[in-house]
Each structure stands twice: as structure tokens, then as C-alpha cells.
Design an enzyme around this catalytic site. Structure first.
Site, PDB file in Angstrom:
ATOM      1  N   TYR A   1     -14.256   9.243 -32.895  1.00 23.80           N
ATOM      2  CA  TYR A   1     -14.368  10.549 -32.908  1.00 23.80           C
ATOM      3  C   TYR A   1     -15.367  10.678 -31.665  1.00 23.80           C
ATOM      4  CZ  TYR A   1     -12.830  12.065 -37.454  1.00 23.80           C
ATOM      5  OH  TYR A   1     -12.070  12.162 -38.564  1.00 23.80           O
TER       6      TYR A   1
ATOM      7  N   ASP B   1     -11.862  18.776 -40.902  1.00 25.73           N
ATOM      8  CA  ASP B   1     -12.209  20.116 -41.164  1.00 25.73           C
ATOM      9  C   ASP B   1     -11.897  21.191 -40.491  1.00 25.73           C
ATOM     10  OD1 ASP B   1     -13.984  19.135 -43.244  1.00 25.73           O
ATOM     11  OD2 ASP B   1     -15.776  18.875 -42.015  1.00 25.73           O
TER      12      ASP B   1
END
Lengths: 244, 244
Positions: free
Chosen positions: B110, B52
Site C-alpha cells: 500500500y 474501504d
């Protein structure tokens, strides 16, 4: 009248150092403007050192008188509202009237960060020296041990300083590696103009064979700036800790 | 025809994510432009995930065919000359023709960084979530253990994704603290839209007492997005590792 010690942290990239200047933005100026906004007028403030343009601080100390009834806690909160994102006040505490952020310093510790990888780091632009050739940090730490002690560091001082007495006491030098980031830490009772940056450049020059290993003692004794190494850029330099 | 895997690192602040868009700058666009400058024309490139806007990558993988005789080493060097400071190619290696940066992924990890101090950090603007109220990272790690395993994570998926199958296998969740910085790490075989950010927000909401402790299992079972926590901002999110 109360007297307080403020501890700041700042990203030095947007600033021409700490000390106020005509025609150039400095950290002192933005702090004074924030103090004026919060207190009505800025009190006289004393910084713990004159950092150069582009040099950062994890802990930078400022002393000043404080009038009015504002609590230390409220002052911190209000200043952080008025300061730009690149400067933060971390704490405020009351000190004696004779406390001076600069003259009361016992020891200061600087950190120098080197991004030591053939490829640059997108997160370290202006925040570390990018040095693409491999450096052995343990060898750098070993070479640096000759710096320890009370010496005249004229050989590690840039021209242009106004200080007469160039004797300083370096108490510790350590180097460690965190992946591709080398962290060099030096503690002393005071530092000459560009001293940490010249020491860093000298250690790199020794690793690259441009200056003989084991010669730091001789360079100190010579008092000759031209025998020491290059001046590493300000990007990697952080004032990390001030001990009173 | 050779096929190669490029590993990138990028600071996501200037970009509207990875995937090419009209009227918005993306990492794919700047990489394609650098490839065109180096190779004459940009080959078709495949990214390992759609990150994103504002999300960072310590390791982002790209696969592509490579024509001509340029060596992997020269390609890395040349691309880094043409790329902006915020994007770096870390490595290039040859892979099989059927390798695909996205479909060949076994696991991805992540990292989510939280600057957990009442005072903001001048060095973390856009690079970590500033959360001023103290969080207990060990408690967060403990709560997160209910996420481990193969589950339908619909409750942790933002609306707007086109993926039908919402079953993913989370293999590890760890939390550690480095001074004021909390580092949360999650490894899975795949991630749904905003999944890491919703998990982060849910763990924070649990710490703040807005969601009962021990209820992550029930939230997963409910499949109801409204039972999970807020979506943490992209600032703190980094793709850290891709395992093939």
C-alpha cells in the site's frame, strides 16, 4: 500603498481559462471574488498570462496593489478559505510598484503531460493527454532541439492572436518518462497563442511518421502553420514556473 | 473453461469501496455491469481485498472464470469502453483454475500519500491527506522500522473486523518525499481492517509528540488499539502492488 505578487496553483478543468469573461467561469473571477470577500473590494489584478480553457497551473503569478494592514501571510490564509478547492494561493510577497506579473516576466516554463499507455489512467482524466501508441520521449527531446533559440514562431501560432511580433526565444526543451507518464518541458521568454500545444502535436506527428524527422527547422523557416502538427488538447498543459 | 486475472486501476472517490453493497455504488458493481455488457452475463468475480470507501487502487486484482472465445486483449479493450473513466482494466492474463485473487496473495503493498504543505494542493483533493504542519519523512521511516516482522497487530486494527488471527508479517516500510508530497509505502503478507490508516496516523502522532518516539514496539505488544494513533482518512490510501 503596497504591491504584492501572489503565486497560485489551479486545476484548470472547471475554468474557461484565466481571463475574466461574460457567461463563463474563469480563475480571475474566482480570485477577484475571494479578494472582495477578504478585503471588502477586489483590487485591480494582473495575471502573468492568458491561459486557455482547461489549462492548469502549478505556478501562476498575479500582481496587484494592496491597501489596508493585512499581512501577506494572513492574506494567503484568508484567500484559501474563500477560494474553491480547485484554486490555491501558495504565497504572497511584496514587490516594487513597477512590477507587473505579465510584463516583468523573463522566462516561463510549461509542462505537457502525456499518459502514454494503451489503457487510460483513472487519475489523469483532463490532467494529461491520453496517447495510446508508444512514443519515444528521448527521440522527441532530440527532435525538439531544433526549436532552441530566437526564432519567428509563426508556424507554431494559432490564428486569432493579436500579437504582431512572433519572435520568441526558446531556451530549453526536455522530455522524461515516469512509468507511463511522459513529461515535456519547454522554457521560453514568451509563448504565442497555442504554441506549446502545437509544438507538442508536431513532435507527436514526427514520432508517428506524419512529419519527417529533422524538419522542425524548415517548419520554423516556412512560417506556415499548416506545415506544423496538430494542436494537442489543453488537458496535459500546465504553466509550471514563472521567472522574473 | 479458462480462468483469468484482471488488473484494475481505480480512483476511489466516487465509490463505497470494492465490495458490492445495496444502495451504494462500488467498484465491483461497475465491473460486473461492464462484464455483463461485454460477455452477456457477469461471471462470479473475486477481488484481492476489500478496500474501504474512498480508497484508491493503482493495481487491484480480480480473478474469474471466462467462458466463450474472447481473447484477453479484446476483453481488456471492451471492458474499458464500458467502464466509467474512474476505473480502468490494465491487463488480463490466464491463470490456473485454483488461482484466487484474494487467497493466492503472497504480499501486498500500500501507498499512503500526504500533501505536506501549509497550502492545499488543487490536484490532490481526495487523492492525498493534506497535512499542513511539516513532517520529517525520514524520521517517520525510522520509527516505522519497529513494525517490521511477524507480529500480532491487534493494536493497529479497527473494531468491526471479523478476522480472528491478527498476526501479519510486515516486510518493508519506506518513506520518501517528492517536493511537498510524502509517499509512505508498506508491504505485508496481509492487512487488518484500517491497519495502514492507523499506522499512518500513529507515525504522524509520533512526529507531533503525541506518542513517544520509539514506542511502536510497546504499542504492538500491548495489543491495545487506544495506544496507537488516529485513523488517517482514506483519501491518501492506494493499493499499489499485489504479489502472487
Amino acid at each position: 500603498m503596497r504591491y504584492v505578487l501572489l503565486k497560485l496553483s489551479f486545476d484548470g478543468r472547471p475554468y474557461h481559462g484565466w481571463q475574466i469573461q461574460k457567461n463563463a467561469l474563469t480563475v480571475q473571477q474566482v480570485l477577484q471574488e475571494a479578494l472582495a470577500a477578504v478585503l471588502g473590494e477586489a483590487p485591480p489584478i494582473k495575471g502573468c498570462s492568458r491561459t486557455d480553457a482547461g489549462v492548469h497551473a502549478i505556478e501562476f503569478c498575479v500582481s496587484m496593489p494592496l491597501t489596508g494592514n493585512i499581512s501577506c501571510e494572513s492574506l494567503v490564509r484568508a484567500l484559501n478559505v474563500h477560494l474553491p478547492q480547485s484554486v490555491a494561493v501558495k504565497s504572497c510577497c511584496e514587490v516594487d510598484e513597477d512590477f507587473h506579473a505579465r510584463y516583468s516576466v523573463k522566462y516561463k516554463r510549461y509542462l505537457y503531460r502525456i499518459w502514454n499507455s494503451p489503457v487510460r489512467d483513472p487519475f489523469s482524466d483532463g490532467l494529461a493527454l491520453h496517447y495510446p501508441v508508444h512514443l519515444d520521449e528521448k527521440s522527441m527531446e532530440e527532435q525538439a532541439q531544433q526549436l532552441i533559440g530566437r526564432h519567428d514562431f509563426s508556424a507554431f501560432c494559432a490564428a486569432g492572436g493579436s500579437v504582431e511580433d512572433k519572435v520568441r526565444n526558446i531556451t530549453e526543451y526536455t522530455a522524461c518518462r515516469n512509468g507511463d507518464m511522459i513529461e515535456l518541458r519547454i522554457t521560453a521568454d514568451g509563448f504565442l497563442y497555442n504554441m506549446v500545444r502545437i509544438i507538442t502535436g508536431t513532435l507527436i506527428d514526427i514520432e508517428r511518421g506524419r512529419i519527417p524527422r529533422g524538419s522542425i527547422g524548415e517548419i520554423i523557416e516556412s512560417g506556415d502553420r499548416s506545415k506544423a502538427g496538430f494542436t494537442a488538447p489543453p488537458d496535459g498543459l500546465y504553466l509550471e514556473k514563472v521567472i522574473y
